[in-house]
Design an enzyme around this catalytic site. Sequence first.
Site, PDB file in Angstrom:
ATOM      1  N   HIS A 188       0.807  -1.226   0.000  1.00  0.00           N
ATOM      2  CA  HIS A 188       0.000   0.000   0.000  1.00  0.00           C
ATOM      3  C   HIS A 188       0.838   1.272   0.000  1.00  0.00           C
ATOM      4  CE1 HIS A 188      -3.696  -2.185   0.378  1.00  0.00           C
ATOM      5  NE2 HIS A 188      -3.371  -2.712   1.547  1.00  0.00           N
ATOM      6  N   GLU A 212      -5.429 -11.414   8.736  1.00  0.00           N
ATOM      7  CA  GLU A 212      -6.230 -10.201   8.550  1.00  0.00           C
ATOM      8  C   GLU A 212      -7.614 -10.507   7.999  1.00  0.00           C
ATOM      9  OE1 GLU A 212      -4.082  -7.664   5.845  1.00  0.00           O
ATOM     10  OE2 GLU A 212      -3.428  -9.358   4.631  1.00  0.00           O
ATOM     11  N   ASP A 222      -7.693  -4.405   8.666  1.00  0.00           N
ATOM     12  CA  ASP A 222      -8.279  -5.317   7.687  1.00  0.00           C
ATOM     13  C   ASP A 222      -9.049  -6.444   8.359  1.00  0.00           C
ATOM     14  OD1 ASP A 222      -7.665  -4.131   5.255  1.00  0.00           O
ATOM     15  OD2 ASP A 222      -5.653  -4.965   5.208  1.00  0.00           O
TER      16      ASP A 222
END
Length: 237
Positions: A45, A134, A160
Amino acid sequence: MAAAFRSRLVAREVLYGAWSVIPSALSVRLLAAAGLDYVVIDLQHGAAVESDLPAMTSTIRLAGATPIARVRHAHTADIGRALDLGCEGVIVPNIDSAAQARHAASAVRYPPAGHRSAGGVLAAAEPFCLVMAESADAVAELEATLAVTGVDGLYVGPGDLSLSLGCEPDPDDPVLNRALQRVWLACAAAGKPVGVHATDGTTARRYRGAGCTLITTAVDATAIARDTAAQFSLARA
């Protein structure tokens, strides 16, 4: 340094680190020089790409910390390139089953233990593999995943995980808290370290008290935004 960090990790010594989403050797040096044990370069990310890794990993190491990559996904090439370009271990996202964990762990190690290709000039001798928990599926598969040879530990992304569970990203949320407690207990039973993403020092202390031993306490972009907002607010008061 790589062997020493790995030994501390698997011995479940408490280690503190930061998360880097800014692709800059200067910014990771500032993080590492704060006295942290590790800095994670977020390739999933964050803005860094493979070509940024040699400078960033070398800088982190020279500043006294261990460079780790959160790779984009559990692909053999992604994992291998991060390790070949100087990261001493990987955090692998989107691992929902023991079978996926087995593939990720195999991608970290050379034959006969794994299927990684040799030749990386900046490769560490003994890299480590942490897989992310997650999702609800990942929590359901905890014990089987932790039993996979080559999985050195888990790393929890509460944000998440809360999305997958349909609850608030607050460790006091009963649904998330129940899942986190299961993760802590499973890792303790397996004798493997568990890492976690904390949003601040107070939350980091809470996770340390729960038994987490790889604790991310700062994110470069968040630190800049928070301090800028705080100082601006004081200036205008």
